[in-house]
Design an enzyme around this catalytic site. Sequence first.
Site, short mmCIF file in Angstrom:
data_model
loop_
_atom_site.label_atom_id
_atom_site.label_comp_id
_atom_site.label_asym_id
_atom_site.label_seq_id
_atom_site.Cartn_x
_atom_site.Cartn_y
_atom_site.Cartn_z
CD GLU A 46 -1.19 -2.27 2.21
OE1 GLU A 46 -0.01 -2.59 1.96
OE2 GLU A 46 -1.88 -2.85 3.07
CG ASP A 194 20.71 -39.58 -3.19
OD1 ASP A 194 21.09 -40.74 -3.43
OD2 ASP A 194 19.52 -39.22 -3.19
CD GLU A 288 14.00 -31.69 -2.24
OE1 GLU A 288 14.71 -32.53 -2.83
OE2 GLU A 288 14.04 -30.47 -2.49
CG HIS A 294 8.27 -38.46 1.91
ND1 HIS A 294 7.99 -37.13 2.11
CD2 HIS A 294 8.99 -38.52 0.76
CE1 HIS A 294 8.51 -36.42 1.12
NE2 HIS A 294 9.13 -37.23 0.30
#
Length: 370
Positions: A46, A194, A288, A294
């Site tokens: 604003e 990984d 992830e 998960h």
Amino acid sequence: MEVALELARSCDYATSPNPMVGAVVIRDGEIVGRGRTAPAGGPHAEVTALREAGEAARGATLVVSLEPCCHQGRTPPCTEAVVAAGISRCIAAMPDPNPRVSGSGLEALRRAGIEVTVGVGSETARLLNEQYLRWMTAGVPFVTAKFAASLDGRIATASGESHWITGDAARRLGHLLRHRHDAVLVGVGTVLADDPELSTRLEGTVARQPLRVVLDSRLSVPPAARVIGSDGRCLIATRSGAPAAARRALEAAGARVIPFTPGADGRVPLGEVLKLLAEEERISVLVEGGARVHGSVFDQELADRVVAYIAPRVVGGERAPCAVAGRGVARLAAAAPLTGVTVERAGDDIVVSGYCVRGQGGASPVQGGE
Ligand code: AOF
Ligand code: ZN
């Protein structure tokens, strides 16, 4: 309002923990001022729109995608600026759930004699600020659970090979998702398997780099792991009583190590980790994986949204891991379908996303993280 919402969208998540807001000043049917929220600490939408409008704001209409604030935060109250500028009408998409505002902003405008309308475009406005709304109303970040799996739901082969299940296009979308979240969270298994960087790589735009969070109850992340990086933005959540020497080595490597009292299952309590992130003004977390993390997320009904990248290939194998482990649901009725489901293509892959329905009886409420 469409223009205001587009301005809000153009904030592109850079405002966190503030909501993304757009505002326009309309005078005789013409837009004479536009504004969008600056990154936290900078002016609100604003204020920027009113500044651009200058004297033309007197007697004009302000259209804004969120109720103007009426409190002194990092910046002064917008309502005072709106009144001082001489605005005669304000159209807001939705109230601000911030308890310091929550209707008082609109009330302050009304008290100053401004005609106020609220609710125009509220559905789009809500969706746009879903992360802020969840964080502000529930005291936890908005949680997106993301995984990439084969058609038969595997995230790796039985021998552990996972690079890559999906193609380039889907992986690029994965980076866009990271850009849209304040933190990325994985389990230690993913780090060991990984050695991911968990950074955001986007072509052509400046990517936001999320905080990197690893659940690691035994502190087995190697100090040389790429996730630790050199920017001091890696948090390792562990159990109280984790080996002190490992903690010192990880801290020396640049990680922040935070011990949590373990849950009944002996693991890092994921809900507590999320609460800490919320306290540190991380309004959104992208989980992830891997499968165990998960599993905790779904067993404890912590996810708000799911994004699944599905590759049209079949991996098979009894020992090939699925995207979600944990306890799972006992009865199909407890696995409520997602709502607001979208299906898109990304190269040869399919992207399915939707919102989780809570209260359908996920598994045990005590299940922890890795
Ligand atoms: C508005 N316009 O564009 C935004 C608002 O610390 P501050 O001063 O930046 O205030 C942050 C709070 O202001 C935030 O929690 C939310 O309630 C509101 N955000 N309000 O009038 C805006 N971004
Ligand atoms: Zn404001």
